[in-house]
Every structure is written in structure tokens, then in C-alpha cells.
Enzyme design. Structure first.
Site, PDB file in Angstrom:
ATOM      1  N   LYS A 180       0.861  -1.170   0.000  1.00 31.63           N
ATOM      2  CA  LYS A 180       0.000   0.000   0.000  1.00 31.63           C
ATOM      3  C   LYS A 180       0.906   1.231   0.000  1.00 31.63           C
ATOM      4  O   LYS A 180       1.407   1.654   1.031  1.00 31.63           O
ATOM      5  CB  LYS A 180      -0.902  -0.002   1.246  1.00 31.63           C
ATOM      6  CG  LYS A 180      -2.245   0.747   1.071  1.00 31.63           C
ATOM      7  CD  LYS A 180      -2.109   2.240   0.849  1.00 31.63           C
ATOM      8  CE  LYS A 180      -1.849   2.972   2.145  1.00 31.63           C
ATOM      9  NZ  LYS A 180      -1.832   4.475   1.937  1.00 31.63           N
ATOM     10  N   GLU A 256      10.137   2.118  10.596  1.00 25.08           N
ATOM     11  CA  GLU A 256      11.105   3.198  10.462  1.00 25.08           C
ATOM     12  C   GLU A 256      10.294   4.470  10.431  1.00 25.08           C
ATOM     13  O   GLU A 256       9.584   4.743   9.455  1.00 25.08           O
ATOM     14  CB  GLU A 256      11.949   3.015   9.194  1.00 25.08           C
ATOM     15  CG  GLU A 256      13.181   3.912   9.164  1.00 25.08           C
ATOM     16  CD  GLU A 256      12.943   5.206   8.438  1.00 25.08           C
ATOM     17  OE1 GLU A 256      12.798   6.243   9.139  1.00 25.08           O
ATOM     18  OE2 GLU A 256      12.889   5.205   7.210  1.00 25.08           O
ATOM     19  N   CYS A 290      13.429  11.512   6.495  1.00 26.33           N
ATOM     20  CA  CYS A 290      13.396  11.289   7.942  1.00 26.33           C
ATOM     21  C   CYS A 290      14.770  11.454   8.574  1.00 26.33           C
ATOM     22  O   CYS A 290      14.882  11.639   9.783  1.00 26.33           O
ATOM     23  CB  CYS A 290      12.835   9.907   8.242  1.00 26.33           C
ATOM     24  SG  CYS A 290      13.708   8.583   7.391  1.00 26.33           S
ATOM     25  N   GLU A 392       9.156  17.049  14.933  1.00 27.40           N
ATOM     26  CA  GLU A 392       9.592  16.919  13.546  1.00 27.40           C
ATOM     27  C   GLU A 392       8.750  17.815  12.635  1.00 27.40           C
ATOM     28  O   GLU A 392       7.524  17.729  12.630  1.00 27.40           O
ATOM     29  CB  GLU A 392       9.475  15.466  13.095  1.00 27.40           C
ATOM     30  CG  GLU A 392       9.979  15.231  11.685  1.00 27.40           C
ATOM     31  CD  GLU A 392       9.820  13.785  11.238  1.00 27.40           C
ATOM     32  OE1 GLU A 392      10.728  13.271  10.564  1.00 27.40           O
ATOM     33  OE2 GLU A 392       8.778  13.180  11.561  1.00 27.40           O
TER      34      GLU A 392
END
Length: 488
Positions: A180, A256, A290, A392
Site C-alpha cells: 500500500k 522506520e 526522515c 519533527e
């Protein structure tokens, strides 16, 4: 006017779009419609999971490792043969510079299949002998078997790279998969389904479903009883939701997730190399990696000089159309994501930041004004407890703060809810070795950034995820490892 193209699902060896709901795929460059995408409902996701389960007991399940890895090399060859099509798909969905897709995304996708195919073909098992009290010997050896059906949920920031990073080892170890991709970036995954189909993978081995997360394909996929493991890259909050969804079934997970990564520049560093390195680690892919450095700590004697130099480099970065010559930055992936990034620009001002440069939307006077662009942004003056220093942003932004001592900056690096990556810039390798052992992140770079051998472990800790992939770590995660113990 012709109708827009429709990207289909790929389930049990068939491309499906007729009778399904659709959603729009919008260009982040100028807001135009790229195509429409067939959306998988719960029935289509269930069919994909069932097809994957059945394929485990079909030709794929009885295929030798050699035959399986040969097919994966054929997939890599198929991507290479359609190289420019994959480049176009990545650029259309993300708006990233063409040269970046050509030198990073597509070559890395090819390498992911070839590398993990070769690792699987040459993997060795462990063995040991154990003396027994009766004079006999126990002979023990390990066996890797397919884990089962793996749900692969991949993000929008590096769509093809991160999808194939999971698919390579999952398929090499004999699993079947249901993928997906992000609803923001469906194009390269659909093109990959065509390559898989043409390479001759048996029906059900690779399945692709498009859709959204909660209440859509992503949530449906994690609930399927046939799923044995979930490999996910994305937001920490989504990872937490997936973990809760699969907890009752005790399914294997590899996450992750996000990062609020630090870069540390010591006074002894190669100054020019450090400026270039931090420019790249803060603004690469418009900050949508990231691993990007959103927290920059600079030793006080060179702090003012470094801030001025990074400001100059940030303002020299060229923002533009993906195919423009020497373009450095494209747009953010969507207007929705830009709203999030702009909210942090506003929050930084509320928290008392000094905006060194950026903090605004550029104006071009052309179609790009309908896109999702922001200027690269540098802040100073915030405390380590400010939200903009702890949360973040996932955009082209960094906060620079001075430090005085090694032990001080080490404590500040580790004082974060995230633990993904860190970059150190110093000519003293004794310091680098000493600090690297004490930094609580999955990877520490020294005098470089975003460079790694695919055979080495990768992953994060705390809100940055759990589990390690890469090299034999991927082979282990995507395997059901058993011990065979024989009395001799």
C-alpha cells in the site's frame, strides 16, 4: 478533452479499476491533475491478502532460492529498461528535481532488488555442536523459511526507493506481499506492478492496493488475518496505530518512523565541508527525508561564522521546476503538508525564534504559484525545550544553537523523543569514535551524511521506530528462523 489516466490496483495477477472509487493525484509543482487512482475497498484488500496467502502454497512456495532470485534480477532489469518512465513517475508525484530521481531514486530501486537477491542467494546458516553427558553430540543448524504474507506500507517522501527497500528482501526470502503506497505518490508503485507482471512473478506473489490510511486501504490491510508481518515507514503516530492494530495477532513489525536529527559541527571541523554537509542534510529533498538534520549544534567559537555561511548557502539554493537546469529544491509533496510546515514557521515566531532566512512561501509569477513550495528556513534563538526544536517539521528547516563542551552537546543530542540519526563534523576521529558509542540513534555519520552500505543495519529507537533492516538483518526479519537439533 481526454479523460485522465486511471492507475489500477494489481491483485492476484490482474490489473483492476472498473467499478472502483477513484481519487485524484495532484501535482505539487503547479496543482494540476496528474491522473486518477483506483481506490481499494475492504473487499479488494481482503482479496489481495487471500491471493498472497494462496500464492505461498503455489509455484512460488516450491520455487528454489536460485529461481526466485533470478526473477528478482529480472525485475531489476525491467526497471532499468524503463528507467526514464520511473524517473517521470517519481518526478510527477513528488516534484523532486529530475537529476535527483535519475541519480538516487531509480538507481537505488534497481540496487535494492539486485543486492537482496544476491544476499539471499549467498546466505549461510549457523551451526554448532554441543557435547552431551552420555558422550553423544547435538548438531544444531538454523533454517530460514518464508515468514508468510507481508504488508508493506510505504511513504511519499522517497516512494520507489523505500518501497523496493522492503520488497527486495521480503520477496527474496520467499514471502508474498501486499503493498500500500502513499496516496500522495501512487505512480511509480503502479509502474512497478507492471514490471513485476512482465517479469513473470506468479499471481498473488506481489499485490498492490491504493488508498488512504484510517478507514481505508491501510487500516483494512493491517486487519487482514492472513498478514504475518507489517513493514512500515512513515509517521510515528501512524506506526503506533499499526502496532495497536496488529497486537492481538502478535504479528511481526518493522517500523522506520520520524526523526528530529542532530548535526554537530565542532570548531576543528573542515569548515567548508561542514557547511556543505549541513546544507545538504537540512535541505535535501526539500527537507522531506526522515534523516534530515533539523537540529544543528555548532561549537561557540565558530557559531556566528557558521550561521552566516549556512544562510548564504541556503539563499543560493535554486527553487524551481523539476526539469530546470541546476535546480536544487522542488516543492513539498502537497498543499496539505505545506500547511503543516507553515504552521511551524508561525510557531517558531511565537516561540521567539530569530528567522535567519526563509520562513515564507516564494512567489514566481507563473504556474508554480499554484504549487506547494516554501523557502529553505534557518532559525536561531530557541531553547532546547521549544516545540520547534523537539517536534519533527519534515520540511527544509533547521535550528542552529551554540554549544561549549562535548558532554554538553552529547546530552542535548540524546535529549529527544526520537533516535534515528546524527551527523558529526570533526577532524578528531578519537572524539568521533568516543561520542558515536554514546549517541542513542540508529546511525551516526562522521564527516558525511546519507551514505550507507546496503549490507549494514538500519533503523531507529524511541519514536523513530523499532527493528533493524538491511543486509542479513533484513533476511532475518523477513524469515521464520528455526533451529534444527539432531542427536548424533
Amino acid at each position: 478533452m481526454s479523460s485522465p489516466a486511471i492507475l489500477p490496483l494489481y491483485v492476484n495477477g490482474q490489473f483492476l479499476s472498473t467499478g472502483l472509487a477513484r481519487f485524484d493525484n495532484i501535482s505539487p509543482v503547479d496543482g494540476s491533475l496528474i491522473c486518477q487512482v483506483a481506490e481499494a475497498g475492504e473487499a479488494e484488500v481482503a482479496a489481495a491478502a487471500q491471493a498472497a496467502a494462496q500464492a505461498l502454497h503455489g509455484p512460488w512456495g516450491s520455487m528454489s532460492v536460485t529461481a526466485r532470485t533470478q526473477l528478482l534480477h529480472k525485475v531489476a532489469d525491467g526497471i532499468e529498461a524503463r528507467f526514464e518512465e520511473f524517473v517521470a513517475a517519481e518526478v510527477a508525484d513528488t516534484g523532486r528535481p529530475v537529476h535527483l530521481a535519475r541519480t538516487l531514486d531509480v538507481p537505488r530501486a534497481i540496487a535494492n532488488f539486485r543486492t537482496f537477491a544476491d544476499l539471499a542467494a549467498t546466505a549461510v546458516s549457523e551451526s554448532c555442536e554441543t557435547p552431551q553427558a552420555d558422550g553423544g553430540v547435538l548438531f544444531n543448524y538454523t533454517v530460514r523459511k518464508p515468514l508468510g504474507v507481508v504488508a508493506v506500507i510505504s511513504p511519499w517522501n522517497l516512494p520507489l526507493l523505500l518501497l523496493t527497500w522492503k520488497l527486495g528482501p521480503a520477496l527474496a526470502m520467499g514471502n508474498t506481499v501486499v503493498c500500500k503506497p502513499s496516496e500522495e505518490t501512487p505512480s511509480s508503485a503502479t509502474l512497478l506492478a507492471q514490471v513485476m507482471h512482465d517479469a513473470g512473478l506468479p499471481p498473488g506473489v506481489f499485490n498492490l492496493v491504493h488508498g488512504f490510511g484510517p478507514g481505508s486501504a491501510g487500516e483494512y490491510l493491517t486487519r487482514q488475518p492472513q498478514i504475518s508481518a507489517v513493514s512500515f515507514t512513515g509517521e510515528s503516530r501512524t506506526g503506533s496505530a499499526i502496532m495497536k492494530a496488529v497486537a492481538d495477532g502478535m504479528k511481526e513489525v518493522s517500523f522506520e518512523l520520524g526523526g528530529k536529527n542532530a548535526a554537530v559541527v565542532f570548531a576543528d571541523a573542515d569548515f567548508d565541508a561542514a557547511v556543505e554537509g549541513v546544507t545538504r542534510s537540512s535541505f535535501f529533498n526539500t527537507g522531506q527525508v526522515c534523516l534530515c538534520s533539523e537540529r544543528v549544534y555548532v561549537e561557540r567559537p565558530i557559531f556566528d561564522r557558521f550561521v552566516a555561511a549556512l544562510k548564504q548557502r541556503a539563499e543560493a539554493l535554486k527553487i524551481g521546476y523539476p526539469a530546470e537546469e541546476n535546480v536544487d529544491l522542488g516543492p513539498l509533496v502537497s498543499h496539505k503538508h505545506r500547511e503543516k510546515v507553515l504552521s511551524y514557521f508561525a510557531l517558531a515566531r511565537e516561540e521567539g525564534a530569530r528567522v535567519v532566512t526563509g520562513g515564507e512561501v516564494p512567489h514566481f509569477g507563473d504556474a508554480r504559484d499554484q504549487g506547494a513550495y516554501v523557502r529553505p528556513t534557518i532559525w536561531t534563538g530557541l531553547s532546547d525545550h521549544a516545540r520547534c526544536v523537539r517536534e519533527e517539521v519534515f520540511g527544509p528547516v533547521c535550528h542552529i544553537a551554540p554549544f561549549d563542551r562535548d558532554d554538553e552537546v552529547l546530552q542535548r543530542i540524546n535529549d529527544s523523543p526520537y533516535g534515528l540519526a546524527c551527523a558529526l563534523w570533526t577532524t578528531r576521529l578519537d572524539r568521533a569514535h568516543r561520542l558515536a558509542r554514546r549517541i542513542h540513534t540508529g546511525i551516526v555519520w562522521v564527516n558525511t551524511w546519507y551514505a550507507r552500505d546496503l549490507r549494514t543495519p538500519f533503523g531507529g529507537s524511541k519514536l523513530s521506530g523499532m527493528g533493524r533492516e538491511g543486509g542479513r538483518y533484513s533476511l532475518d526479519f523477513y524469515s521464520d528462523i528455526s533451529n534444527v537439533c539432531i542427536k548424533l
